[in-house]
Motif scaffolding. Sequence first.
Motif, PDB file in Angstrom:
ATOM      1  N   VAL A   1     -18.751  10.937   8.026  1.00 22.86           N
ATOM      2  CA  VAL A   1     -18.882  11.432   6.655  1.00 22.86           C
ATOM      3  C   VAL A   1     -19.243  10.294   5.702  1.00 22.86           C
ATOM      4  N   LYS A   2     -18.933   9.067   6.122  1.00 20.55           N
ATOM      5  CA  LYS A   2     -19.308   7.835   5.412  1.00 20.55           C
ATOM      6  C   LYS A   2     -18.696   7.766   4.015  1.00 20.55           C
ATOM      7  N   VAL A   3     -17.366   7.818   3.968  1.00 22.25           N
ATOM      8  CA  VAL A   3     -16.657   7.658   2.697  1.00 22.25           C
ATOM      9  C   VAL A   3     -15.825   6.379   2.726  1.00 22.25           C
ATOM     10  N   ARG A   4     -15.451   5.894   1.561  1.00 24.50           N
ATOM     11  CA  ARG A   4     -14.677   4.658   1.433  1.00 24.50           C
ATOM     12  C   ARG A   4     -13.212   4.879   1.806  1.00 24.50           C
ATOM     13  N   PRO A   5     -12.471   3.796   2.044  1.00 23.97           N
ATOM     14  CA  PRO A   5     -11.055   3.937   2.446  1.00 23.97           C
ATOM     15  C   PRO A   5     -10.219   4.766   1.475  1.00 23.97           C
ATOM     16  N   LEU A   6     -10.463   4.624   0.172  1.00 26.70           N
ATOM     17  CA  LEU A   6      -9.684   5.380  -0.799  1.00 26.70           C
ATOM     18  C   LEU A   6      -9.876   6.880  -0.616  1.00 26.70           C
ATOM     19  N   TRP A   7     -11.112   7.305  -0.292  1.00 28.17           N
ATOM     20  CA  TRP A   7     -11.401   8.724  -0.093  1.00 28.17           C
ATOM     21  C   TRP A   7     -10.843   9.222   1.242  1.00 28.17           C
ATOM     22  N   VAL A   8     -10.717   8.315   2.199  1.00 32.65           N
ATOM     23  CA  VAL A   8     -10.053   8.673   3.457  1.00 32.65           C
ATOM     24  C   VAL A   8      -8.586   8.986   3.191  1.00 32.65           C
ATOM     25  N   GLY A   9      -7.926   8.102   2.433  1.00 31.38           N
ATOM     26  CA  GLY A   9      -6.533   8.333   2.081  1.00 31.38           C
ATOM     27  C   GLY A   9      -6.353   9.595   1.258  1.00 31.38           C
TER      28      GLY A   9
ATOM     29  N   ILE B   1       2.727   7.917   9.788  1.00 34.96           N
ATOM     30  CA  ILE B   1       1.389   8.413   9.471  1.00 34.96           C
ATOM     31  C   ILE B   1       0.519   7.304   8.880  1.00 34.96           C
ATOM     32  N   MET B   2       1.116   6.385   8.114  1.00 39.21           N
ATOM     33  CA  MET B   2       0.357   5.208   7.672  1.00 39.21           C
ATOM     34  C   MET B   2      -0.195   4.445   8.881  1.00 39.21           C
ATOM     35  N   TYR B   3       0.635   4.313   9.889  1.00 40.40           N
ATOM     36  CA  TYR B   3       0.224   3.632  11.120  1.00 40.40           C
ATOM     37  C   TYR B   3      -0.901   4.390  11.821  1.00 40.40           C
ATOM     38  N   ILE B   4      -0.775   5.722  11.935  1.00 41.99           N
ATOM     39  CA  ILE B   4      -1.801   6.523  12.600  1.00 41.99           C
ATOM     40  C   ILE B   4      -3.128   6.450  11.858  1.00 41.99           C
ATOM     41  N   ILE B   5      -3.069   6.520  10.520  1.00 46.26           N
ATOM     42  CA  ILE B   5      -4.298   6.439   9.721  1.00 46.26           C
ATOM     43  C   ILE B   5      -4.949   5.070   9.858  1.00 46.26           C
ATOM     44  N   ASP B   6      -4.143   4.028   9.752  1.00 48.09           N
ATOM     45  CA  ASP B   6      -4.689   2.682   9.597  1.00 48.09           C
ATOM     46  C   ASP B   6      -4.997   1.977  10.912  1.00 48.09           C
ATOM     47  N   MET B   7      -4.195   2.248  11.938  1.00 45.39           N
ATOM     48  CA  MET B   7      -4.282   1.456  13.164  1.00 45.39           C
ATOM     49  C   MET B   7      -5.670   1.440  13.811  1.00 45.39           C
ATOM     50  N   PRO B   8      -6.376   2.600  13.961  1.00 42.72           N
ATOM     51  CA  PRO B   8      -7.711   2.536  14.570  1.00 42.72           C
ATOM     52  C   PRO B   8      -8.687   1.638  13.802  1.00 42.72           C
ATOM     53  N   LEU B   9      -8.544   1.631  12.461  1.00 39.41           N
ATOM     54  CA  LEU B   9      -9.422   0.796  11.636  1.00 39.41           C
ATOM     55  C   LEU B   9      -8.979  -0.666  11.662  1.00 39.41           C
TER      56      LEU B   9
ATOM     57  N   VAL C   1      -2.053   8.107   0.226  1.00 41.33           N
ATOM     58  CA  VAL C   1      -2.201   7.388  -1.042  1.00 41.33           C
ATOM     59  C   VAL C   1      -1.924   5.900  -0.856  1.00 41.33           C
ATOM     60  N   ILE C   2      -0.798   5.588  -0.182  1.00 42.61           N
ATOM     61  CA  ILE C   2      -0.396   4.186  -0.023  1.00 42.61           C
ATOM     62  C   ILE C   2      -1.394   3.423   0.836  1.00 42.61           C
ATOM     63  N   GLN C   3      -1.742   4.011   1.987  1.00 43.87           N
ATOM     64  CA  GLN C   3      -2.677   3.320   2.890  1.00 43.87           C
ATOM     65  C   GLN C   3      -4.033   3.101   2.227  1.00 43.87           C
ATOM     66  N   GLY C   4      -4.572   4.155   1.592  1.00 43.16           N
ATOM     67  CA  GLY C   4      -5.883   4.023   0.958  1.00 43.16           C
ATOM     68  C   GLY C   4      -5.890   2.995  -0.164  1.00 43.16           C
ATOM     69  N   THR C   5      -4.842   3.005  -0.983  1.00 50.22           N
ATOM     70  CA  THR C   5      -4.751   2.065  -2.108  1.00 50.22           C
ATOM     71  C   THR C   5      -4.592   0.630  -1.626  1.00 50.22           C
ATOM     72  N   ILE C   6      -3.699   0.430  -0.652  1.00 51.87           N
ATOM     73  CA  ILE C   6      -3.461  -0.934  -0.148  1.00 51.87           C
ATOM     74  C   ILE C   6      -4.705  -1.501   0.514  1.00 51.87           C
ATOM     75  N   VAL C   7      -5.347  -0.705   1.370  1.00 46.95           N
ATOM     76  CA  VAL C   7      -6.538  -1.196   2.076  1.00 46.95           C
ATOM     77  C   VAL C   7      -7.658  -1.486   1.093  1.00 46.95           C
TER      78      VAL C   7
ATOM     79  N   GLN D   1      -1.469  -5.682   5.038  1.00 48.57           N
ATOM     80  CA  GLN D   1      -0.380  -5.423   4.099  1.00 48.57           C
ATOM     81  C   GLN D   1       0.218  -4.023   4.256  1.00 48.57           C
ATOM     82  N   VAL D   2      -0.537  -3.113   4.893  1.00 51.87           N
ATOM     83  CA  VAL D   2      -0.025  -1.763   5.135  1.00 51.87           C
ATOM     84  C   VAL D   2       1.271  -1.819   5.941  1.00 51.87           C
ATOM     85  N   TYR D   3       1.368  -2.767   6.882  1.00 50.02           N
ATOM     86  CA  TYR D   3       2.507  -2.804   7.793  1.00 50.02           C
ATOM     87  C   TYR D   3       3.739  -3.442   7.151  1.00 50.02           C
ATOM     88  N   TRP D   4       3.535  -4.292   6.165  1.00 52.99           N
ATOM     89  CA  TRP D   4       4.658  -4.770   5.367  1.00 52.99           C
ATOM     90  C   TRP D   4       5.279  -3.602   4.596  1.00 52.99           C
ATOM     91  N   MET D   5       4.442  -2.749   4.024  1.00 52.99           N
ATOM     92  CA  MET D   5       4.943  -1.584   3.302  1.00 52.99           C
ATOM     93  C   MET D   5       5.670  -0.631   4.243  1.00 52.99           C
TER      94      MET D   5
END
Length: 387
Positions: free
Chosen positions: A39-47, A227-235, A352-358, A365-369
């Motif tokens: 779909v080619k969207v930015r991280p914020l739109w993914v979150g 869920i933060m881990y599931i969203i972020d880990m592949p990236l 929201v948190i994952q998209g904003t932090i990334v 920094q996602v994993y510190w949160m």
Amino acid sequence: MSSRRLSIIFATFLLVSFLTGIAGALQAPTLSLFLTNEVKVRPLWVGLFYTVNALGGIVISFLLANYSDKKGDRRKLLFFCTLMAIGNSLIFAYSRDYLVLISVGVLLAAIGNASMPQLFALAREYADRSAHEVVMFSSMMRATLSLAWVLGPPISFTLALNYGFTLMYLCAAGVFIFSALMVWFFLPSVGRIEQPVDKVVVHVSAWKNRDVRLLFFASLLMWTCNIMYIIDMPLYITSDLGLPEGLAGLLMGAAAGLEIPVMLIAGYLVKRTGKRRLMLCAAVFGILFYLGLVLFQFKAALMILQLFNAIFIGIIAGIGMLYFQDLMPGRAGSATTLFTNSISTGAILAGVIQGTIVQNFGHYQVYWMALALAVGALVLMTRVKNV
């Protein structure tokens, strides 16, 4: 009812749980890659997508839970939800329009995702009526769901990366079709005794109950971490660590495989230790898992850490739902939905948190949160009473 008939019905519950899990495990692990690469969207739109998807799920599932607890035929509702899941898979197979996916796709997904709490609520009611061991049967269903997540993520990444996302979503639709047929032809309709006045009282007092609230927010924080881990880990493992994309599927599959014995052991131990002590144990292992992600970034460590992740998720997934049901007697649908909505609300925060932090600081920094939220969950769990 004959023992053979009972065995067929219980086997069908396990099979439908497995099939629904497989279909979900084909779609969920690669969603962030799908939105980023296809779909080619930015991280914020993914979150944002995860957030809107979860918000829609909360509203729809509560409406369906209230309907089913009062007068609905849970089996027919489960069948309807599965049909909507088929439609959702087809939308994702053929559309690459972000607005279509976040509107029509999210609506169908919200209805489709309600199939899982409805399935577990129907299983709880049927087990109660047939004098079956509720805790172990629920643990077995959760174990089959974890087995689905052992197989699903590696297959999902294999199909998506080698054959394309369209084929992957079509495969998920096919699995949902098979699941819908099993629901319609083999699962029973369980009649419920109508007690309108009592139901209103239980419903109002449940959320006012301090322990229900504390358990909800503790569960919310635990699922937000996950869920933060599931969203972020592949990236994260591809963009920051330079590891192969397929490793994400292996990590998810390994954790799900380890969750199976964890769930069964937890189901066995719950009568001796109590649900509260097991949930406290889960929170501690969650803290250790996210601390490990902060400290170690190489493949072997990531694989070893999946044991901690499996204990964390295996316990809260298997025992957390039963904890809500015991704190809310007489409302299996609402209690199960409250548990699943702690997951959905966690997805809102996670997106929201994952998209904003990334977007502003990067993946690490996602994993510190996540670590901080796991600590918060442990604090809340210490204040929930044992049942």
